[in-house]
Design a protein around this motif. Sequence first.
Motif, PDB file in Angstrom:
ATOM      1  N   ALA A   1       0.807  -1.218   0.000  1.00  0.00           N
ATOM      2  CA  ALA A   1       0.000   0.000   0.000  1.00  0.00           C
ATOM      3  C   ALA A   1       0.838   1.264   0.000  1.00  0.00           C
ATOM      4  O   ALA A   1       0.394   2.321  -0.459  1.00  0.00           O
ATOM      5  CB  ALA A   1      -0.934  -0.005   1.209  1.00  0.00           C
TER       6      ALA A   1
ATOM      7  N   THR B   1       5.972   3.485  -3.700  1.00  0.00           N
ATOM      8  CA  THR B   1       6.165   4.665  -4.529  1.00  0.00           C
ATOM      9  C   THR B   1       7.332   4.399  -5.476  1.00  0.00           C
ATOM     10  O   THR B   1       8.178   3.536  -5.175  1.00  0.00           O
ATOM     11  CB  THR B   1       6.511   5.900  -3.666  1.00  0.00           C
TER      12      THR B   1
ATOM     13  N   PHE C   1       4.111   6.057  -7.832  1.00  0.00           N
ATOM     14  CA  PHE C   1       2.897   5.434  -8.338  1.00  0.00           C
ATOM     15  C   PHE C   1       2.210   6.354  -9.340  1.00  0.00           C
ATOM     16  O   PHE C   1       2.488   7.556  -9.407  1.00  0.00           O
ATOM     17  CB  PHE C   1       1.939   5.093  -7.194  1.00  0.00           C
TER      18      PHE C   1
ATOM     19  N   THR D   1      -1.508   7.728 -10.508  1.00  0.00           N
ATOM     20  CA  THR D   1      -2.907   7.848 -10.110  1.00  0.00           C
ATOM     21  C   THR D   1      -3.787   7.461 -11.287  1.00  0.00           C
ATOM     22  O   THR D   1      -3.625   7.975 -12.388  1.00  0.00           O
ATOM     23  CB  THR D   1      -3.231   9.284  -9.665  1.00  0.00           C
TER      24      THR D   1
ATOM     25  N   VAL E   1       3.024   0.759 -10.275  1.00  0.00           N
ATOM     26  CA  VAL E   1       2.084   0.884  -9.155  1.00  0.00           C
ATOM     27  C   VAL E   1       0.990   1.856  -9.563  1.00  0.00           C
ATOM     28  O   VAL E   1       1.279   2.982  -9.995  1.00  0.00           O
ATOM     29  CB  VAL E   1       2.797   1.387  -7.877  1.00  0.00           C
ATOM     30  N   TYR E   2      -0.267   1.438  -9.432  1.00  0.00           N
ATOM     31  CA  TYR E   2      -1.410   2.247  -9.829  1.00  0.00           C
ATOM     32  C   TYR E   2      -2.330   2.435  -8.625  1.00  0.00           C
ATOM     33  O   TYR E   2      -2.699   1.465  -7.965  1.00  0.00           O
ATOM     34  CB  TYR E   2      -2.172   1.582 -10.975  1.00  0.00           C
ATOM     35  N   LYS E   3      -2.682   3.694  -8.360  1.00  0.00           N
ATOM     36  CA  LYS E   3      -3.507   3.984  -7.190  1.00  0.00           C
ATOM     37  C   LYS E   3      -4.766   4.757  -7.572  1.00  0.00           C
ATOM     38  O   LYS E   3      -4.733   5.658  -8.406  1.00  0.00           O
ATOM     39  CB  LYS E   3      -2.709   4.789  -6.163  1.00  0.00           C
TER      40      LYS E   3
ATOM     41  N   THR F   1      -7.745   6.930  -5.497  1.00  0.00           N
ATOM     42  CA  THR F   1      -7.915   7.536  -4.183  1.00  0.00           C
ATOM     43  C   THR F   1      -9.076   6.927  -3.405  1.00  0.00           C
ATOM     44  O   THR F   1      -9.052   6.891  -2.173  1.00  0.00           O
ATOM     45  CB  THR F   1      -8.127   9.049  -4.312  1.00  0.00           C
TER      46      THR F   1
ATOM     47  N   PHE G   1      -1.864  -2.716  -7.726  1.00  0.00           N
ATOM     48  CA  PHE G   1      -3.021  -1.830  -7.781  1.00  0.00           C
ATOM     49  C   PHE G   1      -3.477  -1.552  -6.345  1.00  0.00           C
ATOM     50  O   PHE G   1      -3.668  -2.486  -5.564  1.00  0.00           O
ATOM     51  CB  PHE G   1      -4.147  -2.458  -8.591  1.00  0.00           C
ATOM     52  N   VAL G   2      -3.649  -0.278  -6.026  1.00  0.00           N
ATOM     53  CA  VAL G   2      -4.035   0.112  -4.676  1.00  0.00           C
ATOM     54  C   VAL G   2      -5.343   0.898  -4.750  1.00  0.00           C
ATOM     55  O   VAL G   2      -5.390   1.987  -5.339  1.00  0.00           O
ATOM     56  CB  VAL G   2      -2.944   0.963  -4.006  1.00  0.00           C
TER      57      VAL G   2
ATOM     58  N   GLY H   1      -8.256   2.875  -2.699  1.00  0.00           N
ATOM     59  CA  GLY H   1      -8.443   3.528  -1.418  1.00  0.00           C
ATOM     60  C   GLY H   1      -9.575   2.938  -0.605  1.00  0.00           C
ATOM     61  O   GLY H   1      -9.528   2.923   0.625  1.00  0.00           O
TER      62      GLY H   1
ATOM     63  N   TRP I   1      -3.417  -6.760  -5.776  1.00  0.00           N
ATOM     64  CA  TRP I   1      -4.506  -5.799  -5.627  1.00  0.00           C
ATOM     65  C   TRP I   1      -4.666  -5.495  -4.135  1.00  0.00           C
ATOM     66  O   TRP I   1      -5.055  -6.370  -3.358  1.00  0.00           O
ATOM     67  CB  TRP I   1      -5.801  -6.347  -6.207  1.00  0.00           C
TER      68      TRP I   1
END
Length: 335
Positions: A130, A133, A135, A137, A151-153, A155, A178-179, A181, A205
């Motif tokens: 989680a 970095t 990442f 967005t 890394v894909y986030k 929010t 993949f993170v 929120g 994920w």
Amino acid sequence: MNCSTNSPSIFSMARLQPAVPSFRRPWWRSTLFVGLSGLIAVVLLISTSVVASAAPTNVDLATATPFAVLAGSTITNTGPSTIAGSIGLSPGSAVTGFPPGIVTAGTTHAADAVALQAKTDLTAAYVDAAARTPFTTTTSDLAGDNLAPGVYKATSSMSLTGSVTLNGGGDPNAVFIFVAGSTLITSSSSHVVLTHDAQSCHVFWVVGSSATLGTGSSFVGSILALTSISATSGVTIDGRLLARNGAVSLDSDVITRPFCATVATTTSSPGASTTTTPGTGSIPRGAPGTGFGGTAPSNHPVMFWGAALATIGVVVSTTIAIRRQRAVRHSSNRA
């Protein structure tokens, strides 16, 4: 008559020449160009190393690796689900629906030391993944995306209403993280597609609350959810369902714990036949880290253009220097 009094001397003629500022003299141009070329080369080298370091390392699940399903409160199943891998539960102890569900290539651990340690390692892996970095967005819906390793986030929530393609770029060790929120929700018949050597063992994920996989969907990767995970009817999962605190609910699903493919090897000895050993699965490599590591491919555009610009700079600088030397010799010969 003394001619020297009427004719200007060499020194006086030199004094009559207009003063040329030093920064306008030709030799400064080549020196300046060489300096700028070196600066560009340094910047490009730094940029290349940043690109190389941006590739994430694998997420180490440690003792949670053998588990296809791991939960905190309960594990429930409806229908003939098939799980290739171990299932574990801690601190809860209620595992229901087996049979009709079956567990292959694994064992069941409910409220024992093995499950407890796996849950501890799952928490560490969750926290690590989680916080990765750098990442990118991403929008909430991944449908239609063709994504490179990274890394894909999102929010808040993350969803998949169609198909998303994960492109390994020819690197079997490429990692995708993949993170979300909050929630992760996939629609019915949605798909996660792997191309160009991407492997399910390197897809993760991280879900800030709970995950729901839609009916008949095809999912790839290990889900690390803070709360619970629900796989509705007929879901195919090449990965893991790992819930830290809540339940994992299944309904006639197929879950296969991922293995990383290895290259086949050929061995031979004098007087004996040649033996080829097929590639086998291996535990995903890597360790908890900051998200930095790995290398950029040798054909990365930054490397190509960096080398090209550096070469052009050297050629032009050398050409200017040669022409300047020729001009100086020509002026000396005329004098």
